[in-house]
Design a protein around this motif. Structure first.
Motif, PDB file in Angstrom:
ATOM      1  N   MET A   1      -5.362 -21.827  22.820  1.00 14.50           N
ATOM      2  CA  MET A   1      -4.184 -22.266  22.060  1.00 14.50           C
ATOM      3  C   MET A   1      -3.075 -21.229  22.209  1.00 14.50           C
ATOM      4  SD  MET A   1      -3.871 -23.421  18.153  1.00 14.50           S
ATOM      5  CE  MET A   1      -4.535 -24.964  18.706  1.00 14.50           C
ATOM      6  N   SER A   2      -1.860 -21.688  22.527  1.00 17.64           N
ATOM      7  CA  SER A   2      -0.792 -20.731  22.740  1.00 17.64           C
ATOM      8  C   SER A   2      -0.227 -20.269  21.394  1.00 17.64           C
ATOM      9  CB  SER A   2       0.324 -21.378  23.554  1.00 17.64           C
ATOM     10  OG  SER A   2       0.865 -22.440  22.825  1.00 17.64           O
ATOM     11  N   GLY A   3       0.463 -19.144  21.405  1.00 16.91           N
ATOM     12  CA  GLY A   3       1.135 -18.671  20.192  1.00 16.91           C
ATOM     13  C   GLY A   3       0.242 -17.841  19.303  1.00 16.91           C
ATOM     14  N   LEU A   4      -1.052 -17.705  19.663  1.00 18.30           N
ATOM     15  CA  LEU A   4      -1.930 -16.893  18.825  1.00 18.30           C
ATOM     16  C   LEU A   4      -1.785 -15.430  19.177  1.00 18.30           C
ATOM     17  CD1 LEU A   4      -5.283 -18.771  18.675  1.00 18.30           C
ATOM     18  CD2 LEU A   4      -3.770 -18.196  16.822  1.00 18.30           C
ATOM     19  N   ARG A   5      -1.828 -14.611  18.181  1.00 17.30           N
ATOM     20  CA  ARG A   5      -1.807 -13.187  18.481  1.00 17.30           C
ATOM     21  C   ARG A   5      -2.533 -12.458  17.362  1.00 17.30           C
ATOM     22  NH1 ARG A   5       2.559 -10.726  15.757  1.00 17.30           N
ATOM     23  NH2 ARG A   5       3.453 -12.276  14.380  1.00 17.30           N
ATOM     24  N   PHE A   6      -2.866 -11.236  17.667  1.00 20.43           N
ATOM     25  CA  PHE A   6      -3.541 -10.423  16.665  1.00 20.43           C
ATOM     26  C   PHE A   6      -2.496  -9.928  15.665  1.00 20.43           C
ATOM     27  CE2 PHE A   6      -4.646  -5.944  15.639  1.00 20.43           C
ATOM     28  CZ  PHE A   6      -5.636  -6.260  14.732  1.00 20.43           C
ATOM     29  N   VAL A   7      -2.677 -10.251  14.417  1.00 18.94           N
ATOM     30  CA  VAL A   7      -1.688  -9.845  13.413  1.00 18.94           C
ATOM     31  C   VAL A   7      -2.273  -8.724  12.572  1.00 18.94           C
ATOM     32  CG1 VAL A   7      -0.325 -10.596  11.433  1.00 18.94           C
ATOM     33  CG2 VAL A   7      -0.771 -12.160  13.319  1.00 18.94           C
ATOM     34  N   PRO A   8      -1.695  -7.520  12.691  1.00 18.38           N
ATOM     35  CA  PRO A   8      -2.218  -6.445  11.845  1.00 18.38           C
ATOM     36  C   PRO A   8      -1.907  -6.737  10.380  1.00 18.38           C
ATOM     37  CG  PRO A   8      -0.412  -5.643  13.235  1.00 18.38           C
ATOM     38  CD  PRO A   8      -0.570  -7.093  13.511  1.00 18.38           C
ATOM     39  N   PRO A   9      -2.756  -6.280   9.480  1.00 21.42           N
ATOM     40  CA  PRO A   9      -2.515  -6.571   8.063  1.00 21.42           C
ATOM     41  C   PRO A   9      -1.271  -5.869   7.547  1.00 21.42           C
ATOM     42  CG  PRO A   9      -4.287  -5.011   8.342  1.00 21.42           C
ATOM     43  CD  PRO A   9      -3.913  -5.456   9.715  1.00 21.42           C
ATOM     44  N   PRO A  10      -0.617  -6.399   6.519  1.00 23.15           N
ATOM     45  CA  PRO A  10       0.580  -5.758   5.990  1.00 23.15           C
ATOM     46  C   PRO A  10       0.253  -4.411   5.348  1.00 23.15           C
ATOM     47  CG  PRO A  10      -0.085  -7.642   4.651  1.00 23.15           C
ATOM     48  CD  PRO A  10      -1.006  -7.605   5.823  1.00 23.15           C
ATOM     49  N   ILE A  11       1.142  -3.466   5.542  1.00 23.06           N
ATOM     50  CA  ILE A  11       0.962  -2.143   4.922  1.00 23.06           C
ATOM     51  C   ILE A  11       2.067  -1.979   3.880  1.00 23.06           C
ATOM     52  CG2 ILE A  11       1.063   0.350   5.338  1.00 23.06           C
ATOM     53  CD1 ILE A  11      -0.163  -0.113   8.036  1.00 23.06           C
ATOM     54  N   ARG A 425     -17.483 -21.344  25.036  1.00 22.97           N
ATOM     55  CA  ARG A 425     -16.192 -20.640  24.946  1.00 22.97           C
ATOM     56  C   ARG A 425     -15.690 -20.870  23.520  1.00 22.97           C
ATOM     57  NH1 ARG A 425     -15.785 -22.537  30.225  1.00 22.97           N
ATOM     58  NH2 ARG A 425     -15.761 -20.769  31.661  1.00 22.97           N
ATOM     59  N   ILE A 426     -15.218 -19.800  22.891  1.00 28.11           N
ATOM     60  CA  ILE A 426     -14.795 -19.916  21.482  1.00 28.11           C
ATOM     61  C   ILE A 426     -13.273 -19.871  21.429  1.00 28.11           C
ATOM     62  CG2 ILE A 426     -14.975 -18.883  19.174  1.00 28.11           C
ATOM     63  CD1 ILE A 426     -17.499 -17.433  20.193  1.00 28.11           C
ATOM     64  N   ALA A 427     -12.669 -20.837  20.731  1.00 25.24           N
ATOM     65  CA  ALA A 427     -11.206 -20.819  20.576  1.00 25.24           C
ATOM     66  C   ALA A 427     -10.867 -21.094  19.119  1.00 25.24           C
ATOM     67  CB  ALA A 427     -10.582 -21.894  21.461  1.00 25.24           C
ATOM     68  N   LEU A 428      -9.699 -20.645  18.700  1.00 21.41           N
ATOM     69  CA  LEU A 428      -9.248 -20.979  17.347  1.00 21.41           C
ATOM     70  C   LEU A 428      -8.597 -22.348  17.369  1.00 21.41           C
ATOM     71  CD1 LEU A 428      -8.091 -17.471  16.417  1.00 21.41           C
ATOM     72  CD2 LEU A 428      -9.339 -18.917  14.822  1.00 21.41           C
ATOM     73  N   ALA A 429      -8.777 -23.093  16.280  1.00 27.02           N
ATOM     74  CA  ALA A 429      -8.210 -24.442  16.234  1.00 27.02           C
ATOM     75  C   ALA A 429      -6.882 -24.465  15.489  1.00 27.02           C
ATOM     76  CB  ALA A 429      -9.207 -25.395  15.569  1.00 27.02           C
ATOM     77  N   SER A 430      -6.438 -23.300  14.983  1.00 27.58           N
ATOM     78  CA  SER A 430      -5.128 -23.278  14.335  1.00 27.58           C
ATOM     79  C   SER A 430      -4.427 -21.958  14.651  1.00 27.58           C
ATOM     80  CB  SER A 430      -5.269 -23.451  12.815  1.00 27.58           C
ATOM     81  OG  SER A 430      -5.271 -22.193  12.202  1.00 27.58           O
ATOM     82  N   THR A 431      -3.120 -21.918  14.413  1.00 23.47           N
ATOM     83  CA  THR A 431      -2.377 -20.690  14.738  1.00 23.47           C
ATOM     84  C   THR A 431      -2.197 -19.793  13.522  1.00 23.47           C
ATOM     85  OG1 THR A 431      -0.380 -21.965  14.408  1.00 23.47           O
ATOM     86  CG2 THR A 431      -1.035 -21.574  16.691  1.00 23.47           C
ATOM     87  N   ASP A 445      -8.649 -13.929   4.701  1.00 26.30           N
ATOM     88  CA  ASP A 445      -8.056 -14.600   3.540  1.00 26.30           C
ATOM     89  C   ASP A 445      -8.328 -16.108   3.532  1.00 26.30           C
ATOM     90  OD1 ASP A 445      -6.473 -15.156   5.749  1.00 26.30           O
ATOM     91  OD2 ASP A 445      -4.593 -15.107   4.641  1.00 26.30           O
ATOM     92  N   HIS A 446      -8.736 -16.661   4.651  1.00 26.34           N
ATOM     93  CA  HIS A 446      -9.148 -18.067   4.686  1.00 26.34           C
ATOM     94  C   HIS A 446     -10.157 -18.213   5.819  1.00 26.34           C
ATOM     95  CE1 HIS A 446      -6.262 -18.025   7.984  1.00 26.34           C
ATOM     96  NE2 HIS A 446      -6.759 -19.180   8.396  1.00 26.34           N
ATOM     97  N   ALA A 447     -10.840 -19.353   5.816  1.00 22.90           N
ATOM     98  CA  ALA A 447     -11.835 -19.584   6.868  1.00 22.90           C
ATOM     99  C   ALA A 447     -11.175 -20.378   7.990  1.00 22.90           C
ATOM    100  CB  ALA A 447     -13.025 -20.348   6.290  1.00 22.90           C
ATOM    101  N   PRO A 448     -10.768 -19.724   9.065  1.00 16.12           N
ATOM    102  CA  PRO A 448     -10.082 -20.471  10.134  1.00 16.12           C
ATOM    103  C   PRO A 448     -11.048 -21.413  10.839  1.00 16.12           C
ATOM    104  CG  PRO A 448     -10.336 -18.145  10.723  1.00 16.12           C
ATOM    105  CD  PRO A 448     -10.989 -18.319   9.400  1.00 16.12           C
ATOM    106  N   ALA A 449     -10.511 -22.531  11.333  1.00 22.11           N
ATOM    107  CA  ALA A 449     -11.360 -23.458  12.091  1.00 22.11           C
ATOM    108  C   ALA A 449     -11.410 -22.997  13.548  1.00 22.11           C
ATOM    109  CB  ALA A 449     -10.779 -24.865  12.001  1.00 22.11           C
ATOM    110  N   PHE A 450     -12.605 -23.071  14.114  1.00 24.27           N
ATOM    111  CA  PHE A 450     -12.798 -22.719  15.534  1.00 24.27           C
ATOM    112  C   PHE A 450     -13.259 -23.963  16.289  1.00 24.27           C
ATOM    113  CE2 PHE A 450     -13.346 -18.786  13.248  1.00 24.27           C
ATOM    114  CZ  PHE A 450     -12.933 -17.775  14.103  1.00 24.27           C
TER     115      PHE A 450
END
Ligand code: HEM
Length: 467
Positions: A1-11, A425-431, A445-450
């Motif tokens: 899925m395009s547009g996914l990236r690793f988001v560091p937690p807010p500091i 192959r494992i992919a995320l189903a949401s962005t 913080d939530h259970a993402p769908a894979f």
């Protein structure tokens, strides 16, 4: 899925104090640590008029966890929440009682015991893969957070008491869930009241304790009554613990001690393993190229029960991925102690009664310890890579109280991840990015769908089975 990236937690920009700090302790500890925490040698905060010291210097960490470990006790909040479910097991034991129990239990978790335990992990992994085939073939979304919890309960339960799991598995799962989802989390009065005054949740914890300890008494009682023989008599962790002797005195665990240690291992291993598995899978979903490397590594290996312990040694890349995931998302994100007497830890003076925090979360992302701390780079942990700075990588703690189950957790996780990635192959189903919430352990913080896509021959077989 395009547009996914690793988001560091807010500091947070500024340090919290007073009730805001207590609230962060209860809801998401990451809110406690401002940017400065990730750059400074130490940080002092205060709640209810008492200092809370975050230590980042290697010599300070070594002082508290290794050299002067006897000067520090577990925090009252930890005792309040854990005592009902672990009783006097290793996690909360202190002094001579702890030393004695650790000596007896250690061999059950040593590399020599791995073939016995890895068998159970491999058998469990096979069942898990089979249970995923239908959803994968249909392309249905799967909740891998929920599954990671079920897997870690099932796998540690099987390796703990393989025989009794068919009878006790569902009860164990229900009680664990009641604890993890509800009573294992701190509420405001748990934080505010001194340990000698029961909080309303303590009363509920006592009811859970009765059910939980009652169930484990039944399991241990049954095992001690039955002689195990033949093919059905495959050994497991409970056997290793009940056969174990103190190398100094020859003493063994009494029935009650054995029950407390079993309770401790189940509780200490559960949410930590779930968290480690979840974040590893999540990071792999964000980095498909790393999945291919794991699949290649596992392709030629026999991951079945008879060879699982050897295969684990050969999974160097999979283990590096797991280690790097534990760096970015350490399930035990902070280790808290209370000082008995005054001490000097690195540049920080510690007053008696002060709360001392050593936070793997902070150390693992500290600007002075790591290059590009926010980057997910398993190569840091490949054989031949430079070793991390001393005392900067502590997912399993350090010193005499280091996690006794570290090898257990790593073998379980590496074998399961290699088995799953080799098959799907494992992919995320949401962005929507998963953000860490650290309370008892570090969770999303939530259970993402894979989505799982079967690979190669497995794909054809799975499609046929689903048709
Ligand atoms: C990824 C999974 C795991 C992580 C990240 C983890 C982490 C830790 C850490 C950081 C400590 C030290 C805590 C402190 O110093 O206050 C610890 C202690 C402990 N862990 Fe683990 N753990 C994991 C899995 C397990 C498993 C599977 C078991 C048992 C089967 C286990 C049993 C224990 C016990 C009994 C202690 C207390 C040891 C002592 O005080 O002597 N852990 N763990």
């Amino acid at each position: 899925m395009s547009g996914l990236r690793f988001v560091p937690p807010p500091i947070p920009e500024r340090p919290l104090a007073g009730f805001a700090l207590l609230d962060a302790l209860r809801t998401n500890v990451l809110r406690m640590w401002p940017r400065e925490a990730y750059e400074a040698p130490a940080l002092t905060q205060a709640a209810l008029g008492r200092p809370i010291l975050l230590l980042n210097e290697p010599e300070a960490v070594r002082r508290v966890l290794v050299e002067n470990e006897d000067n520090y006790t577990r925090s009252p909040l930890r005792i309040r929440i854990l005592r009902p479910v672990v009783r006097n097991g290793l996690l909360l034991a202190e002094g001579e009682a702890w030393r004695h129990a650790r000596r007896i239990a250690a061999p059950a978790f040593s590399p020599r015991a791995l073939p016995i335990l890895a068998r159970h992990f491999a058998l469990g992994a096979q069942e898990i893969i089979a249970s995923l085939e239908a959803d994968a073939a249909r392309g249905a979304p799967v909740d891998l957070l929920d599954l990671a919890r079920r897997w870690s309960i099932a796998l540690s339960g099987k390796s703990m008491f393989s025989l009794e799991m068919s009878d006790f598995g569902p009860r164990m799962h229900a009680l664990m869930t009641r604890y993890i989802e509800h009573l294992g989390r701190p509420f405001l009065l748990d934080v505010l009241l001194p340990l000698r005054i029961a909080s309303p949740r303590d009363l509920m914890r006592r009811r859970l304790e009765k059910d939980w300890i009652g169930m484990l008494d039944e399991v241990v009682e049954r095992r001690l009554r039955t002689k195990r023989t033949g093919a059905g008599g495959e050994r497991d962790l409970l056997d290793l613990l009940r056969e174990a002797r103190d190398p100094e005195s020859g003493a063994e665990f009494s029935r009650e001690q054995l029950r407390d240690q079993v309770a401790t291992m189940l509780v200490a291993g559960q949410e930590t393993t779930t968290s480690g598995l979840f974040w590893t899978i999540y990071l792999l979903a964000l980095h498909p190229a790393l999945q291919e490397r794991i699949a290649e590594e596992a392709a030629g290996l026999d991951l079945g029960p008879d060879n699982a312990a050897q295969a684990f040694q050969q999974l160097a890349f999979t283990r590096a991925v797991f280690s790097e995931s534990l760096r970015l998302y350490p399930p035990v994100f902070m280790i808290v102690r209370e000082a008995k007497a005054e001490d000097q830890a690195g540049s920080t003076r510690i007053a008696p009664g002060a709360t001392v925090m050593i936070a793997p979360w902070v150390l693992h992302r500290h600007r002075h310890h790591w290059q590009e701390p926010e980057a997910f780079d398993p190569a840091r942990f490949l054989p031949g890579a430079p070793r991390p700075q001393p005392m900067s990588y502590l997912p399993f703690g350090m010193g005499p109280r280091v996690c006794i189950g570290a090898l257990f957790a790593t073998a379980l996780s590496a074998l399961l991840i290699a088995s799953i990635v080799r098959r799907f192959r494992i992919a995320l189903a949401s962005t929507r990015p998963a953000l860490p919430v650290c309370v008892a352990t570090c969770r999303p913080d939530h259970a993402p769908a894979f989505r799982l896509q079967p690979r190669g021959a497995a794909a054809t077989a799975a499609r046929q089975a689903a048709a």
